[in-house]
Design an enzyme around this catalytic site. Structure first.
Site, PDB file in Angstrom:
ATOM      1  N   GLU A 143       0.931  -1.024  -0.170  1.00 24.66           N
ATOM      2  CA  GLU A 143      -0.184  -0.066  -0.031  1.00 24.66           C
ATOM      3  C   GLU A 143       0.896   1.295  -0.054  1.00 24.66           C
ATOM      4  O   GLU A 143       0.516   2.345  -0.630  1.00 24.66           O
ATOM      5  CB  GLU A 143      -0.931  -0.019   1.279  1.00 24.66           C
ATOM      6  CG  GLU A 143      -1.686   1.118   1.301  1.00 24.66           C
ATOM      7  CD  GLU A 143      -2.695   1.261   0.053  1.00 24.66           C
ATOM      8  OE1 GLU A 143      -3.488   0.679  -0.181  1.00 24.66           O
ATOM      9  OE2 GLU A 143      -2.451   2.467  -0.680  1.00 24.66           O
ATOM     10  N   ASP A 216      10.169   8.564  -9.824  1.00 25.77           N
ATOM     11  CA  ASP A 216       9.272   8.195  -8.718  1.00 25.77           C
ATOM     12  C   ASP A 216       7.778   7.917  -8.998  1.00 25.77           C
ATOM     13  O   ASP A 216       7.176   7.221  -8.646  1.00 25.77           O
ATOM     14  CB  ASP A 216       9.649   8.788  -7.189  1.00 25.77           C
ATOM     15  CG  ASP A 216       9.259   8.387  -5.960  1.00 25.77           C
ATOM     16  OD1 ASP A 216       9.544   6.986  -6.040  1.00 25.77           O
ATOM     17  OD2 ASP A 216       8.491   8.975  -5.521  1.00 25.77           O
ATOM     18  N   LYS A 220       4.899   5.107  -9.476  1.00 24.11           N
ATOM     19  CA  LYS A 220       3.565   4.860  -8.702  1.00 24.11           C
ATOM     20  C   LYS A 220       2.385   4.630  -9.699  1.00 24.11           C
ATOM     21  O   LYS A 220       1.477   3.934  -9.567  1.00 24.11           O
ATOM     22  CB  LYS A 220       3.410   6.208  -7.985  1.00 24.11           C
ATOM     23  CG  LYS A 220       4.123   6.496  -6.583  1.00 24.11           C
ATOM     24  CD  LYS A 220       4.151   7.670  -6.026  1.00 24.11           C
ATOM     25  CE  LYS A 220       5.241   7.816  -4.881  1.00 24.11           C
ATOM     26  NZ  LYS A 220       5.512   8.955  -4.301  1.00 24.11           N
TER      27      LYS A 220
HETATM   28  N1  LIG Z   1      10.609   8.304   3.482  1.00 25.31           N
HETATM   29  C1  LIG Z   1       8.926   8.658   2.830  1.00 25.31           C
HETATM   30  O1  LIG Z   1       8.372   9.530   3.043  1.00 25.31           O
HETATM   31  C2  LIG Z   1       8.804   7.467   2.141  1.00 25.31           C
HETATM   32  C3  LIG Z   1       7.288   7.391   1.641  1.00 25.31           C
HETATM   33  C4  LIG Z   1       6.675   6.425   0.901  1.00 25.31           C
HETATM   34  C5  LIG Z   1       7.806   5.412   0.313  1.00 25.31           C
HETATM   35  N2  LIG Z   1       9.050   5.264   1.113  1.00 25.31           N
HETATM   36  C6  LIG Z   1       9.722   4.378   0.650  1.00 25.31           C
HETATM   37  O2  LIG Z   1      10.620   3.755   1.500  1.00 25.31           O
HETATM   38  C7  LIG Z   1      11.797   2.996   1.384  1.00 25.31           C
HETATM   39  C8  LIG Z   1      12.788   3.654   2.331  1.00 25.31           C
HETATM   40  O3  LIG Z   1      12.903   4.853   2.371  1.00 25.31           O
HETATM   41  P1  LIG Z   1      13.800   5.734   3.566  1.00 25.31           P
HETATM   42  O4  LIG Z   1      13.437   7.109   3.384  1.00 25.31           O
HETATM   43  O5  LIG Z   1      13.607   5.158   4.896  1.00 25.31           O
HETATM   44  O6  LIG Z   1      15.171   5.546   3.101  1.00 25.31           O
HETATM   45  P2  LIG Z   1      16.667   5.531   3.659  1.00 25.31           P
HETATM   46  O7  LIG Z   1      16.389   6.569   4.958  1.00 25.31           O
HETATM   47  O8  LIG Z   1      17.620   5.956   2.822  1.00 25.31           O
HETATM   48  O9  LIG Z   1      16.879   4.339   4.350  1.00 25.31           O
HETATM   49  C9  LIG Z   1      17.294   3.190   3.651  1.00 25.31           C
HETATM   50  C10 LIG Z   1      17.724   1.996   4.097  1.00 25.31           C
HETATM   51  O10 LIG Z   1      17.862   0.854   3.376  1.00 25.31           O
HETATM   52  C11 LIG Z   1      19.157   0.106   3.597  1.00 25.31           C
HETATM   53  N3  LIG Z   1      19.437  -0.811   2.603  1.00 25.31           N
HETATM   54  C12 LIG Z   1      19.743  -0.356   1.221  1.00 25.31           C
HETATM   55  N4  LIG Z   1      20.013  -1.561   0.489  1.00 25.31           N
HETATM   56  C13 LIG Z   1      19.783  -2.406   1.317  1.00 25.31           C
HETATM   57  C14 LIG Z   1      19.841  -3.969   1.211  1.00 25.31           C
HETATM   58  N5  LIG Z   1      19.853  -4.462  -0.012  1.00 25.31           N
HETATM   59  N6  LIG Z   1      19.398  -4.705   2.202  1.00 25.31           N
HETATM   60  C15 LIG Z   1      19.140  -4.198   3.336  1.00 25.31           C
HETATM   61  N7  LIG Z   1      19.078  -2.956   3.447  1.00 25.31           N
HETATM   62  C16 LIG Z   1      19.474  -2.038   2.781  1.00 25.31           C
HETATM   63  C17 LIG Z   1      20.045   1.053   3.927  1.00 25.31           C
HETATM   64  O11 LIG Z   1      21.299   0.834   4.547  1.00 25.31           O
HETATM   65  P3  LIG Z   1      22.781   1.363   4.516  1.00 25.31           P
HETATM   66  O12 LIG Z   1      22.601   2.500   5.350  1.00 25.31           O
HETATM   67  O13 LIG Z   1      23.400   0.203   5.034  1.00 25.31           O
HETATM   68  O14 LIG Z   1      22.832   1.639   2.932  1.00 25.31           O
HETATM   69  C18 LIG Z   1      19.246   1.933   4.738  1.00 25.31           C
HETATM   70  O15 LIG Z   1      18.987   1.605   6.356  1.00 25.31           O
HETATM   71  C19 LIG Z   1      11.983   3.441  -0.257  1.00 25.31           C
HETATM   72  O16 LIG Z   1      11.849   2.505  -0.983  1.00 25.31           O
HETATM   73  C20 LIG Z   1      11.154   4.760  -0.339  1.00 25.31           C
HETATM   74  O17 LIG Z   1      10.577   4.904  -1.675  1.00 25.31           O
HETATM   75  C21 LIG Z   1       9.476   6.270   1.901  1.00 25.31           C
END
Ligand SMILES: NC(=O)c1ccc[n+]([C@@H]2O[C@H](COP(=O)([O-])OP(=O)(O)OC[C@H]3O[C@@H](n4cnc5c(N)ncnc54)[C@H](OP(=O)(O)O)[C@@H]3O)[C@@H](O)[C@H]2O)c1
Length: 361
Positions: A143, A216, A220
């Site tokens: 979702e 992005d 979607k």
């Molecule tokens: N933030 C929002 O508002 C939002 C809204 C909707 C959807 N999303 C989605 O949520 C997801 C995460 O966003 P975020 O903002 O939390 O990103 P983030 O803060 O950059 O965190 C990404 C995390 O993923 C880890 N990672 C990268 N490759 C990996 C792998 N192969 N296996 C395990 N861990 C891995 C990174 O670890 P390292 O530090 O070791 O690289 C980091 O801990 C994205 O797909 C984004 O599109 C986010």
């Protein structure tokens, strides 16, 4: 009491907030739903930690001190020790991990993801994953792929599955770009300063070009289009890219160093606006023509999109039953809290419909 084992990939903005919410709501789920949620595995891109009792509030310190180098088989070996329901939660933006979903499913994991990549790879990958999930009687929920915590995917899925003909979905698909262009229209500061601020607040993707390129929003649109039964590829989408050609191919570091070069072209577009107009980043899925479009548009200030504030997402769904008056969904369209809560809703959705079962691998 059903015990659910969660394996979380990604410990960034969304992943760490998801852990906080699961720990805070643990008692609530036990008492009200008879569900004992345990996060028994957590991993970032290089390290992983497993704990059969479930991690606790001190997980960050423990992760630093006792996590081990990541070995793809370690989670599977650990999971195979017991027969609890297992859900893999993907809070990364990793393509590598998305390509792993079929293997996770083969190992008996349900999958919940905020990561849009698996749903926007080739149609063949998409269809094969669903066949495998069906064969293994496992669930895949996503979702948060569109509109963060807002119920867009479920709404389009329910309409399609009830035989409703979908006409058009349009709106502001990106909370990040909504936030950026709402501020850009109102404030007299450079575009790049707003982008950097949005990144610091966790509104943009880890690489802001993923938002600014239109990719992005395009992902979607494709998630929704496929939910509505359309067979389309990412390359079929008409995307306006806001990143200059040179910066599109630069490294992330180079992009950050030269981000100011985005300012001039956007400032020029802002100067051409009439007093009652603003810029909005819009997505449009036309299910009749089978076209998907991502673009920066001029809209009237008093229009629904023109009136949006903050990082609100805004979606209008036109269909057979909603032909004259669209079904409108509006609200916070980005942010770690709403996205993590959306992941948790998906975990509970799967957990609520399951009986504890034994996996035969
Ligand atoms: N933030 C929002 O508002 C939002 C809204 C909707 C959807 N999303 C989605 O949520 C997801 C995460 O966003 P975020 O903002 O939390 O990103 P983030 O803060 O950059 O965190 C990404 C995390 O993923 C880890 N990672 C990268 N490759 C990996 C792998 N192969 N296996 C395990 N861990 C891995 C990174 O670890 P390292 O530090 O070791 O690289 C980091 O801990 C994205 O797909 C984004 O599109 C986010």
């Amino acid at each position: 009491m059903k015990t659910i084992h969660i394996y979380l990939f990604g410990l960034g903005n969304v992943g760490s907030t998801f852990i906080k919410q699961v720990l805070e709501s643990h008692h609530f789920f036990k008492v009200n739903k008879g569900i004992n949620l345990k996060i028994v595995g957590i991993a970032n891109s290089s390290r992983l930690l497993t704990d059969v009792d479930g991690i606790n509030e001190n997980w960050e310190k423990i992760f630093v001190s006792v996590s081990v180098d990541r070995d793809p088989n370690a989670f599977y070996e650990f999971a195979a020790i017991n027969d609890e329901v297992r859900i893999a939660v993907d809070a990364t933006a990793s393509k590598e991990l998305s390509l792993f979903y079929p293997e996770l499913v083969q190992h008996g994991f349900h999958v919940v993801t905020a990561n849009k990549i698996a749903n926007t790879l080739s149609q063949t990958f998409y269809d094969d994953l669903r066949s495998l999930l069906k064969e293994r009687e496992l669930s895949f929920e996503y979702e948060t792929n569109v509109g963060a915590g807002l119920p867009i995917v479920d709404t389009v899925r329910n309409l399609h599955e009830s035989g409703e003909q979908l006409f058009v979905v349009n709106g502001v698909f990106s909370g990040s770009l909504g936030y950026i262009f709402n501020r850009f229209s109102q404030e007299d500061i450079p575009f790049s300063d707003i982008v950097l601020d949005a990144l610091r607040n966790g509104y943009t993707e880890p690489d802001p070009r993923e938002d600014l390129s239109g990719n992005d929003v395009a992902r979607k649109l494709l998630v929704l289009a496929r939910e509505a039964g359309l067979k389309l590829e990412f390359t079929d989408i008409n995307i306006e890219n806001l990143v200059t050609t040179e910066l599109q191919v630069a490294s992330l570091n180079q992009f950050m160093t030269n981000i100011k070069s985005l300012d001039k072209p956007l400032q020029l577009r802002k100067l051409q606006l009439k007093p009652d107009e603003v810029l909005r980043h819009l997505g449009r899925l036309d299910a009749v023509d089978k076209t998907l479009k991502v673009s920066l548009e001029v809209v009237k200030k008093e229009s629904p999109a023109g009136q949006l504030r903050g990082s609100d997402g805004f979606f209008e769904i036109y269909s057979q039953s909603y032909a004259a008056n669209p079904l409108v969904i509006k609200g916070a369209g980005a942010g770690r809290e709403v996205t993590a809560r959306g992941l948790l809703c998906d975990v509970i959705k799967i957990s609520s419909t399951l009986k504890t079962r034994v996996y035969h691998l």
